[in-house]
Design an enzyme around this catalytic site. Structure first.
Site, mmCIF file in Angstrom:
data_model
loop_
_atom_site.group_PDB
_atom_site.id
_atom_site.type_symbol
_atom_site.label_atom_id
_atom_site.label_comp_id
_atom_site.label_asym_id
_atom_site.label_seq_id
_atom_site.Cartn_x
_atom_site.Cartn_y
_atom_site.Cartn_z
ATOM 1 N N ASP A 36 -7.143 6.280 -14.283
ATOM 2 C CA ASP A 36 -6.669 5.142 -13.471
ATOM 3 C C ASP A 36 -7.843 4.194 -13.278
ATOM 4 O O ASP A 36 -8.687 4.446 -12.435
ATOM 5 C CB ASP A 36 -6.129 5.679 -12.139
ATOM 6 C CG ASP A 36 -5.702 4.585 -11.174
ATOM 7 O OD1 ASP A 36 -5.652 3.423 -11.579
ATOM 8 O OD2 ASP A 36 -5.442 4.922 -9.996
ATOM 9 N N ASP B 25 -0.926 0.331 -16.314
ATOM 10 C CA ASP B 25 -1.614 1.165 -15.318
ATOM 11 C C ASP B 25 -1.001 2.572 -15.356
ATOM 12 O O ASP B 25 -0.069 2.830 -16.113
ATOM 13 C CB ASP B 25 -1.480 0.533 -13.925
ATOM 14 C CG ASP B 25 -2.630 0.905 -12.992
ATOM 15 O OD1 ASP B 25 -3.214 1.991 -13.142
ATOM 16 O OD2 ASP B 25 -2.926 0.108 -12.083
ATOM 17 N N HIS C 240 -6.935 -2.657 -14.961
ATOM 18 C CA HIS C 240 -8.107 -2.768 -14.086
ATOM 19 C C HIS C 240 -9.256 -1.851 -14.509
ATOM 20 O O HIS C 240 -9.048 -0.724 -14.932
ATOM 21 C CB HIS C 240 -7.734 -2.603 -12.612
ATOM 22 C CG HIS C 240 -7.247 -1.257 -12.166
ATOM 23 N ND1 HIS C 240 -8.093 -0.286 -11.700
ATOM 24 C CD2 HIS C 240 -5.994 -0.737 -12.071
ATOM 25 C CE1 HIS C 240 -7.379 0.775 -11.319
ATOM 26 N NE2 HIS C 240 -6.108 0.534 -11.546
ATOM 27 N N GLU D 276 -8.977 -3.737 -8.257
ATOM 28 C CA GLU D 276 -7.557 -3.441 -8.063
ATOM 29 C C GLU D 276 -7.368 -2.433 -6.936
ATOM 30 O O GLU D 276 -6.475 -2.559 -6.100
ATOM 31 C CB GLU D 276 -6.944 -2.886 -9.357
ATOM 32 C CG GLU D 276 -5.417 -2.744 -9.327
ATOM 33 C CD GLU D 276 -4.903 -1.397 -8.839
ATOM 34 O OE1 GLU D 276 -3.690 -1.235 -8.699
ATOM 35 O OE2 GLU D 276 -5.728 -0.485 -8.576
ATOM 36 N N GLU D 277 -8.235 -1.422 -6.928
ATOM 37 C CA GLU D 277 -8.062 -0.303 -5.985
ATOM 38 C C GLU D 277 -8.274 -0.708 -4.529
ATOM 39 O O GLU D 277 -7.921 0.037 -3.623
ATOM 40 C CB GLU D 277 -9.017 0.849 -6.348
ATOM 41 C CG GLU D 277 -8.766 1.481 -7.714
ATOM 42 C CD GLU D 277 -7.489 2.307 -7.785
ATOM 43 O OE1 GLU D 277 -6.775 2.408 -6.770
ATOM 44 O OE2 GLU D 277 -7.195 2.836 -8.867
ATOM 45 N N HIS E 172 -5.916 9.827 -8.678
ATOM 46 C CA HIS E 172 -6.944 9.686 -7.636
ATOM 47 C C HIS E 172 -7.657 11.002 -7.357
ATOM 48 O O HIS E 172 -8.082 11.261 -6.225
ATOM 49 C CB HIS E 172 -6.395 9.039 -6.359
ATOM 50 C CG HIS E 172 -6.196 7.554 -6.514
ATOM 51 N ND1 HIS E 172 -6.145 6.680 -5.458
ATOM 52 C CD2 HIS E 172 -6.055 6.785 -7.627
ATOM 53 C CE1 HIS E 172 -5.972 5.440 -5.910
ATOM 54 N NE2 HIS E 172 -5.899 5.482 -7.232
#
Ligand code: CO
Ligand code: ZN
Length: 355
Positions: free
Chosen positions: A187, A240, A86, A217-218, A326
């Site tokens: 990410d 990922d 992603h 995606e998130e 994150h």
């Protein structure tokens, strides 16, 4: 779309990457690009430029997924393999600007309040914001998103160079620590880097391979949902990041940095197809590539959406072990990156049977 107010605050980037390993230089370019969910245009154009000469066909679907097909050398009908990484990153979006020019915001994806105070975000027009917090109304131990605000250096609402609805990503530049590298949006830009490199190195796959750089995606695997439906693959593998258990007092997890790419067994959203898991592990053993198995208790990937498209697709995921997921400083091991590329090239270079 991004706002039309004039911007004079472009961040200074160290754009000289000549001292870096080419794979690190690519990672720097791709991770530093702006691209919160739904606003992946910049990343998409960067990636398109990197892969153009290696694809037999490139298209962008209605949601913005970049789909590049590399034709196989085997007899038809060839199997279709879909790799997905992603392009989007988590971020924030402006919900309100007060009279003094301070902005309130909502999260795009899984944003943890703890990671924000004193950090910076960057808007599409280059404006940099600092995350501040209401000191009176929140303690450092329990800060929540609604006690935080963004300070873009404005003196009033009227001279704020942003407006309601503007999205921003975290801002932090790439750092080369040697064996380990750090960046925002590892990410999943590191997954994008893996796909780009696999595409360049893959010369004689018997399969038609679809390299899909997905959007959103998130916020719920939305790009993988539509692109998998369109591609209709016989085998699907997401690339990922995954967490690790190798930092002080971490939650117990077997995955560690530097022990090889992680072959997903299970996460919170899917069970990898056992035959796909075995295909990855057996290939790694045959090629003497280090690997580890991954069981992740929170979070999932595009593999979940690909697995349940149409009547179902055998799906798995190859993960890059990552610390501080994150946050604006996600760390990976450079050997894990290179071994992930090696493993996928080896998997794609031979016929497979999934039973
Ligand atoms: Co994520
Ligand atoms: Zn991800």
């Amino acid at each position: 779309m991004a706002n039309d107010k004039k911007n004079t605050h472009f961040p200074m980037l160290d754009s000289n990457t000549s001292h870096l390993h080419p794979l690190k230089a690519l990672t720097k370019r791709i991770t530093e690009a702006y691209g919160p969910s739904g606003y992946e245009q910049t990343v998409r154009e960067l990636i398109r430029a990197e892969i153009e000469n290696y694809a037999d066909e490139i298209r962008v679907d209605a949601l913005g997924n970049l789909i590049a097909r590399k034709k196989g050398t085997g007899a038809t009908p060839r199997k279709k393999v879909m790799l997905a990484a992603h392009m989007d990153e988590i971020g924030v979006i402006v919900t309100h600007i007060d009279e003094k020019g301070f902005a309130r915001f909502a999260p795009i994806g899984g944003v943890f309040p703890l990671t924000l105070f004193g950090q910076r975000c960057r808007f599409a027009n280059g404006v940099i914001g600092v995350f501040g917090r209401e000191v009176k109304n929140s303690s450092t131990s329990e800060v929540t998103l609604n006690k935080l605000f963004i300070d873009v250096g404005a003196t009033s609402k009227d001279d704020a160079p942003i407006q309601v609805g503007d999205p921003a990503g975290f801002w932090r530049d790439f750092a080369d620590l040697g064996k380990r590298i750090v960046a925002k949006a590892m990410d999943d830009r590191i997954g994008c880097v893996v796909l780009i490199e696999v595409m360049r190195e893959l010369k004689k796959s018997p399969h038609d391979v679809y390299f899909v750089f997905t959007v959103q995606e998130e916020v719920g695997l939305r790009g993988a949902t539509t692109s998998a439906y369109g591609v209709q693959p016989d085998l699907a593998i997401a690339v990922d990041v995954t967490g690790t258990g190798d930092t002080p007092e971490a939650n117990p997890m077997a995955v560690q940095l530097g022990k090889g790419p992680a072959i997903k067994v299970k996460d919170a959203g899917m069970l990898a197809h056992p035959a796909v898991k075995n295909l990855l592990a057996e290939t790694a053993r045959a090629e003497k590539i280090p690997y580890q198995f991954e069981v992740l208790t929170g979070g999932t990937t595009d593999a979940m959406a690909m697995q349940t498209t149409r009547e179902g697709v055998p799906a798995g995921c190859l993960s890059i072990p990552t610390r501080y997921i994150h946050t604006p400083s996600e760390m990976i091991d450079f050997d894990d990156l290179q071994n992930a590329i090696k493993l996928l090239v080896a998997v794609l270079n031979k016929p497979f049977k999934l039973d």
